[in-house]
Design a protein around this motif. Sequence first.
Motif, PDB file in Angstrom:
ATOM      1  N   VAL A 114      41.705  -1.868  26.280  1.00 10.82           N
ATOM      2  CA  VAL A 114      41.537  -0.560  25.645  1.00 10.82           C
ATOM      3  C   VAL A 114      42.250  -0.538  24.288  1.00 10.82           C
ATOM      4  O   VAL A 114      41.705  -0.036  23.300  1.00 10.82           O
ATOM      5  CB  VAL A 114      42.062   0.567  26.567  1.00 10.82           C
ATOM      6  CG1 VAL A 114      42.144   1.895  25.833  1.00 10.82           C
ATOM      7  CG2 VAL A 114      41.182   0.691  27.801  1.00 10.82           C
ATOM      8  N   ALA A 115      43.447  -1.090  24.225  1.00  6.73           N
ATOM      9  CA  ALA A 115      44.197  -1.122  22.966  1.00  6.73           C
ATOM     10  C   ALA A 115      43.470  -1.951  21.917  1.00  6.73           C
ATOM     11  O   ALA A 115      43.418  -1.574  20.741  1.00  6.73           O
ATOM     12  CB  ALA A 115      45.602  -1.671  23.204  1.00  6.73           C
ATOM     13  N   GLU A 116      42.890  -3.075  22.323  1.00 10.20           N
ATOM     14  CA  GLU A 116      42.151  -3.918  21.377  1.00 10.20           C
ATOM     15  C   GLU A 116      40.907  -3.207  20.872  1.00 10.20           C
ATOM     16  O   GLU A 116      40.602  -3.240  19.682  1.00 10.20           O
ATOM     17  CB  GLU A 116      41.769  -5.251  22.038  1.00 10.20           C
ATOM     18  CG  GLU A 116      41.025  -6.194  21.119  1.00 10.20           C
ATOM     19  CD  GLU A 116      41.803  -6.594  19.867  1.00 10.20           C
ATOM     20  OE1 GLU A 116      41.160  -6.853  18.839  1.00 10.20           O
ATOM     21  OE2 GLU A 116      43.043  -6.641  19.913  1.00 10.20           O
ATOM     22  N   LEU A 117      40.199  -2.529  21.755  1.00 10.69           N
ATOM     23  CA  LEU A 117      39.014  -1.768  21.356  1.00 10.69           C
ATOM     24  C   LEU A 117      39.391  -0.657  20.377  1.00 10.69           C
ATOM     25  O   LEU A 117      38.727  -0.458  19.356  1.00 10.69           O
ATOM     26  CB  LEU A 117      38.319  -1.185  22.585  1.00 10.69           C
ATOM     27  CG  LEU A 117      37.062  -0.359  22.329  1.00 10.69           C
ATOM     28  CD1 LEU A 117      36.001  -1.187  21.638  1.00 10.69           C
ATOM     29  CD2 LEU A 117      36.526   0.200  23.632  1.00 10.69           C
ATOM     30  N   LYS A 118      40.494   0.033  20.670  1.00 13.06           N
ATOM     31  CA  LYS A 118      40.956   1.101  19.780  1.00 13.06           C
ATOM     32  C   LYS A 118      41.325   0.530  18.416  1.00 13.06           C
ATOM     33  O   LYS A 118      40.999   1.115  17.373  1.00 13.06           O
ATOM     34  CB  LYS A 118      42.154   1.813  20.405  1.00 13.06           C
ATOM     35  CG  LYS A 118      42.674   2.953  19.570  1.00 13.06           C
ATOM     36  CD  LYS A 118      43.838   3.654  20.242  1.00 13.06           C
ATOM     37  CE  LYS A 118      44.368   4.760  19.365  1.00 13.06           C
ATOM     38  NZ  LYS A 118      45.548   5.409  19.914  1.00 13.06           N
ATOM     39  N   LYS A 119      41.981  -0.621  18.407  1.00 10.30           N
ATOM     40  CA  LYS A 119      42.364  -1.269  17.150  1.00 10.30           C
ATOM     41  C   LYS A 119      41.126  -1.609  16.329  1.00 10.30           C
ATOM     42  O   LYS A 119      41.098  -1.392  15.111  1.00 10.30           O
ATOM     43  CB  LYS A 119      43.166  -2.530  17.470  1.00 10.30           C
ATOM     44  CG  LYS A 119      43.673  -3.286  16.277  1.00 10.30           C
ATOM     45  CD  LYS A 119      44.457  -4.503  16.736  1.00 10.30           C
ATOM     46  CE  LYS A 119      44.855  -5.382  15.582  1.00 10.30           C
ATOM     47  NZ  LYS A 119      45.547  -6.598  16.031  1.00 10.30           N
ATOM     48  N   GLN A 120      40.086  -2.123  16.985  1.00  8.68           N
ATOM     49  CA  GLN A 120      38.846  -2.469  16.284  1.00  8.68           C
ATOM     50  C   GLN A 120      38.172  -1.212  15.732  1.00  8.68           C
ATOM     51  O   GLN A 120      37.669  -1.221  14.601  1.00  8.68           O
ATOM     52  CB  GLN A 120      37.895  -3.203  17.223  1.00  8.68           C
ATOM     53  CG  GLN A 120      38.365  -4.590  17.598  1.00  8.68           C
ATOM     54  CD  GLN A 120      37.519  -5.219  18.686  1.00  8.68           C
ATOM     55  OE1 GLN A 120      36.566  -4.629  19.184  1.00  8.68           O
ATOM     56  NE2 GLN A 120      37.882  -6.433  19.075  1.00  8.68           N
ATOM     57  N   GLN A 121      38.160  -0.140  16.521  1.00 11.77           N
ATOM     58  CA  GLN A 121      37.541   1.107  16.066  1.00 11.77           C
ATOM     59  C   GLN A 121      38.290   1.689  14.881  1.00 11.77           C
ATOM     60  O   GLN A 121      37.679   2.177  13.927  1.00 11.77           O
ATOM     61  CB  GLN A 121      37.490   2.118  17.217  1.00 11.77           C
ATOM     62  CG  GLN A 121      36.502   1.758  18.297  1.00 11.77           C
ATOM     63  CD  GLN A 121      36.596   2.662  19.504  1.00 11.77           C
ATOM     64  OE1 GLN A 121      37.602   3.326  19.733  1.00 11.77           O
ATOM     65  NE2 GLN A 121      35.544   2.676  20.310  1.00 11.77           N
ATOM     66  N   ALA A 180      36.874   2.250  11.105  1.00 13.51           N
ATOM     67  CA  ALA A 180      36.920   3.578  10.490  1.00 13.51           C
ATOM     68  C   ALA A 180      37.675   3.547   9.164  1.00 13.51           C
ATOM     69  O   ALA A 180      37.358   4.296   8.242  1.00 13.51           O
ATOM     70  CB  ALA A 180      37.562   4.579  11.441  1.00 13.51           C
ATOM     71  N   ALA A 181      38.665   2.682   9.060  1.00 12.53           N
ATOM     72  CA  ALA A 181      39.473   2.610   7.846  1.00 12.53           C
ATOM     73  C   ALA A 181      38.808   1.790   6.742  1.00 12.53           C
ATOM     74  O   ALA A 181      39.140   1.949   5.575  1.00 12.53           O
ATOM     75  CB  ALA A 181      40.844   2.004   8.164  1.00 12.53           C
ATOM     76  N   ALA A 182      37.865   0.942   7.129  1.00 15.23           N
ATOM     77  CA  ALA A 182      37.192   0.105   6.136  1.00 15.23           C
ATOM     78  C   ALA A 182      36.350   0.994   5.229  1.00 15.23           C
ATOM     79  O   ALA A 182      35.708   1.934   5.695  1.00 15.23           O
ATOM     80  CB  ALA A 182      36.321  -0.926   6.828  1.00 15.23           C
TER      81      ALA A 182
END
Length: 103
Positions: A74-81, A85-87
């Motif tokens: 879940v943490a890795e998925l959140k990091k990717q999202q 979003a920041a890109a």
Amino acid sequence: MTQFEVDRTACLGERNKAALSGVSVASGGLAAAVAAQERSNAADTVGQGCMAEKGYLLVREDEADAKRAELARVAELKKQQEAAAAAPAAKPKKPASATKPSS
């Protein structure tokens, strides 16, 4: 003290306040025992909720490794999202317009 100890102490206080609140049945008997158990269960729920608000989870020991792996996914998925979003959004390229040479 570690942060866990500080949080646990604070939540234990919240749990104890919840255990002391409510009407006490002093007559004894089965009804009093049931009421005391229900108040204890409710106080435990308050304590667990307090710890959850601080970011802790209570899991059975035999489920700890699976929960840890799930939380890592879940943490890795959140990091990717968050990274997506920041890109900066890619700006669409304007098509080259055809111009007629002036005569």
